[in-house]
Design a protein around this motif. Structure first.
Motif, PDB file in Angstrom:
ATOM      1  N   UNK A 178       4.446  66.474 -68.500  1.00  0.00           N
ATOM      2  CA  UNK A 178       4.993  67.197 -67.355  1.00  0.00           C
ATOM      3  C   UNK A 178       3.914  67.810 -66.507  1.00  0.00           C
ATOM      4  N   UNK A 179       4.283  68.108 -65.264  1.00  0.00           N
ATOM      5  CA  UNK A 179       3.317  68.695 -64.339  1.00  0.00           C
ATOM      6  C   UNK A 179       3.246  70.206 -64.533  1.00  0.00           C
ATOM      7  N   UNK A 180       2.153  70.784 -64.134  1.00  0.00           N
ATOM      8  CA  UNK A 180       1.975  72.225 -64.242  1.00  0.00           C
ATOM      9  C   UNK A 180       2.704  72.932 -63.102  1.00  0.00           C
ATOM     10  N   UNK A 181       3.270  74.097 -63.428  1.00  0.00           N
ATOM     11  CA  UNK A 181       3.974  74.898 -62.435  1.00  0.00           C
ATOM     12  C   UNK A 181       3.184  76.164 -62.163  1.00  0.00           C
ATOM     13  N   UNK A 182       3.359  76.684 -60.945  1.00  0.00           N
ATOM     14  CA  UNK A 182       2.710  77.935 -60.575  1.00  0.00           C
ATOM     15  C   UNK A 182       3.409  79.100 -61.269  1.00  0.00           C
ATOM     16  N   UNK A 183       2.757  80.241 -61.410  1.00  0.00           N
ATOM     17  CA  UNK A 183       3.416  81.401 -62.049  1.00  0.00           C
ATOM     18  C   UNK A 183       4.700  81.842 -61.364  1.00  0.00           C
ATOM     19  N   UNK A 184       4.757  81.699 -60.030  1.00  0.00           N
ATOM     20  CA  UNK A 184       5.982  82.085 -59.296  1.00  0.00           C
ATOM     21  C   UNK A 184       7.136  81.162 -59.665  1.00  0.00           C
ATOM     22  N   UNK A 185       6.854  79.845 -59.753  1.00  0.00           N
ATOM     23  CA  UNK A 185       7.898  78.883 -60.135  1.00  0.00           C
ATOM     24  C   UNK A 185       8.385  79.142 -61.559  1.00  0.00           C
ATOM     25  N   UNK A 186       7.463  79.459 -62.451  1.00  0.00           N
ATOM     26  CA  UNK A 186       7.849  79.748 -63.836  1.00  0.00           C
ATOM     27  C   UNK A 186       8.709  81.014 -63.928  1.00  0.00           C
ATOM     28  N   UNK A 187       8.386  81.999 -63.100  1.00  0.00           N
ATOM     29  CA  UNK A 187       9.186  83.238 -63.093  1.00  0.00           C
ATOM     30  C   UNK A 187      10.608  82.942 -62.639  1.00  0.00           C
ATOM     31  N   UNK A 188      10.774  82.112 -61.608  1.00  0.00           N
ATOM     32  CA  UNK A 188      12.115  81.752 -61.131  1.00  0.00           C
ATOM     33  C   UNK A 188      12.903  80.981 -62.187  1.00  0.00           C
ATOM     34  N   UNK A 189      12.217  80.085 -62.879  1.00  0.00           N
ATOM     35  CA  UNK A 189      12.886  79.340 -63.949  1.00  0.00           C
ATOM     36  C   UNK A 189      13.312  80.294 -65.061  1.00  0.00           C
ATOM     37  N   UNK A 190      12.459  81.248 -65.392  1.00  0.00           N
ATOM     38  CA  UNK A 190      12.772  82.216 -66.440  1.00  0.00           C
ATOM     39  C   UNK A 190      13.990  83.062 -66.065  1.00  0.00           C
ATOM     40  N   UNK A 191      14.025  83.533 -64.825  1.00  0.00           N
ATOM     41  CA  UNK A 191      15.143  84.370 -64.370  1.00  0.00           C
ATOM     42  C   UNK A 191      16.458  83.593 -64.405  1.00  0.00           C
TER      43      UNK A 191
END
Length: 541
Positions: free
Chosen positions: A256-269
């Motif tokens: 898989x491709x790497x995600x930015x910290x902002x994208x990871x935060x949105x996925x987490x929420x």
């Protein structure tokens, strides 16, 4: 034949007499055209009597009785007082026009006044309603509107407040919300899978459950940080250590491709939101189970809480479901298929919402229709018991479930089931035995409470005695001093009483001697008188 019209207004009962109907016409169309003209309509319809309601509460009671098709005592006295009297054995020469057919039938049964309620009468009453404020002189311009508004508010409030089916509304709303939550959680979890799969695509094949996938995605965050330290937390979520290790190994070799910290935060929420919805869905299911066990325990024990709640919500209420025959209950939820089959003259559906029950799934293909018909029969019995029974119990539902199990065995193995009469008798006996046990338990509890009280009193008695002994030992000296003081006081009082008694004795002796002297003087006078009388008698002789 004369025609009278009964009009139930918001302010009272009014009785009108229809005379000369030929002027406006005998058919419905002619009356409909002439209603708007007050000059023509006022010549035909005349006010005979009007009885206002005593209060707003009286108006509400009268409105409730009229809506239920019942005649109150006030309405009966009003009609008997103002309508012509009918002689016994003869037909009445008039008829009463009523807007409600049920009310008219009740009036004719009780008072033998002939009533009619057709389109012609309804058009006349529509004209009366239109010009009612013109017929009654004392009514002001806004009084009738205020009375209508107040009565409408109180009537609707009473209907909502005393709604018999208001308990079923909670079940209906809960099952609707449960179905919508299932759809939303499914779609949201699919969105989480697609979103996080860009970062960690191998996780989809390892974790199949949507709720567990959201929890794992929330825990992992970035796949590059996965290590052996995450294995205990993953095993706690998944319940399997091998799968947890597999996730760690897949994270090291992920494509898989790497995600930015902002994208990871949105996925987490978003994953956290899906988890919260899943938790709320579990709590809502528990609430639905408790509500169904309170409202329809027999139906819930027979067919399950979710299917029973769906049947109640589709029928509208538990009373509506109890009124349905078993043939209607069998195809509830399959109305479209039924009308399509009737239109195309094809095969009608064998089951509707009842198909979600486990019994029909366990039956063979050729026996599914027979099983659905039998299960619908038992569901209709259970819903009627729940609706009209005074006490709720699961005895009948359990017995009906045993009957359905026996019928399944009969279709599969040929084992003869028990008769319905025997099963119902055993259910009634078990309910009666439970009632007797409850009645016996209540007096036992009361006697246990009394014995506890007695024990507490007996336990308190020695403690009180011990405290009293301690107090007595402490107060012994003070009591001795008090006794000595009392004795001294008593001696002084006796001495004073002796002195007073001596004085009283002297006075009493003096009084006694005086009294004796008086008696002697009186006796002496009496003897002198008797002597003189004897002397007079002798001289006379």
């Amino acid at each position: 034949m004369a025609l009278y019209l009964l009009f139930e207004s918001s302010s009272g009962y009014a009785l009108f007499h229809a005379q000369g109907l030929d002027e406006i016409g005998q058919n419905t169309e002619a009356v409909r055209n002439s209603v708007s003209d007050l000059n023509r309509f006022g010549k035909v319809i005349q006010l005979t009597a009007f009885q206002p309601f005593e209060s707003a509460l009286d108006g509400l009671n009268q409105c409730n009785s009229v809506s239920e098709g019942l005649m109150t005592d006030e309405l009966r006295s009003f009609l008997e007082l103002n309508l012509p009297k009918v002689k016994e054995g003869k037909k009445a020469k008039f008829s009463l026009g009523v807007s409600e057919p049920k009310l008219g039938s009740h009036i004719s049964e009780t008072t033998k006044i002939p009533c009619q309620s057709g389109e012609f009468v309804l058009e006349l009453l529509r004209g009366v309603r239109l010009h009612f404020d013109k017929f009654i002189k004392d009514l002001k311009s806004g009084d009738l509107e205020k009375a209508q508004l107040g009565l409408a508010h109180s009537y609707s409030r009473a209907k909502v407040k005393f709604n018999v089916n208001r308990v079923d509304n909670m079940v209906i709303q809960a099952i609707f919300l449960l179905d919508t939550l299932d759809k939303d959680i499914n779609s949201f979890s699919m969105r989480v899978r697609e979103w996080y799969s860009w970062h960690f695509p191998e996780l989809v094949k390892i974790v199949n459950d949507n709720y567990l996938y959201a929890r794992v995605a929330k825990l992992i965050e970035d796949k590059s940080k996965l290590s052996e330290e995450h294995v205990p937390a993953l095993t706690e979520i998944l319940g399997d250590e091998d799968r947890a290790k597999e996730i760690v190994e897949a994270g090291k070799a992920s494509m898989g491709q790497d995600l930015t910290p902002v994208d990871l935060i949105n996925v987490q929420l978003f994953a956290q939101r899906v988890m919260d919805l899943a938790e709320y869905r579990k709590n809502l299911y528990d609430y639905l189970v408790t509500k169904m066990n309170d409202i329809a325990p027999n139906l819930a024990s027979l067919i399950g809480e979710v299917v029973g709640a769906r049947l109640i919500s589709h029928a509208g209420s538990l009373t509506n479901l109890a009124k349905c025959p078993s043939s209607t209950l069998q195809i509830l939820g399959a109305e479209k298929a039924l009308f399509r089959a009737l239109k195309t003259r094809g095969n009608t559906p064998k089951y509707g919402l009842i198909f979600h029950s486990s019994f029909i799934g366990r039956a063979s293909a050729k026996n599914k229709g027979r099983m659905a018909r039998y299960l619908a029969n038992k569901c209709s019995i259970a819903s009627r018991i729940d609706c009209f029974a005074e006490r709720g119990s699961t005895v009948f539902g359990e017995k009906l479930r045993e009957q359905v199990e026996e019928r399944l065995e009969f279709y599969d193995k040929g084992v003869a089931p028990r008769k319905n009469i025997d099963v119902m008798k055993s259910a009634i006996e078990s309910t009666q035995s439970k009632d007797t046990e409850m009645e016996e338990v209540q007096p036992d509890e009361a006697s246990a409470k009394k014995s506890k009280k007695k024990k507490s009193k007996t336990e308190d008695a020695p403690a009180a005695a011990a405290t009293n002994e301690g107090d007595a030992s402490e107060d012994a000296k003070s009591e001795k001093k008090k006794k000595k003081e009392k004795r001294k006081m008593e001696q002084e009082m006796d001495h004073e009483e002796g002195e007073t008694n001596g004085v009283n004795k002297d006075v009493a002796e003096q009084d006694g001697t005086a009294k004796k002297k008086k008696k002697k003087s009186k006796d002496g006078v009496a003897t002198d008188e008797t002597k003189q009388k004897k002397k007079k008698k002798k001289t006379q002789e």
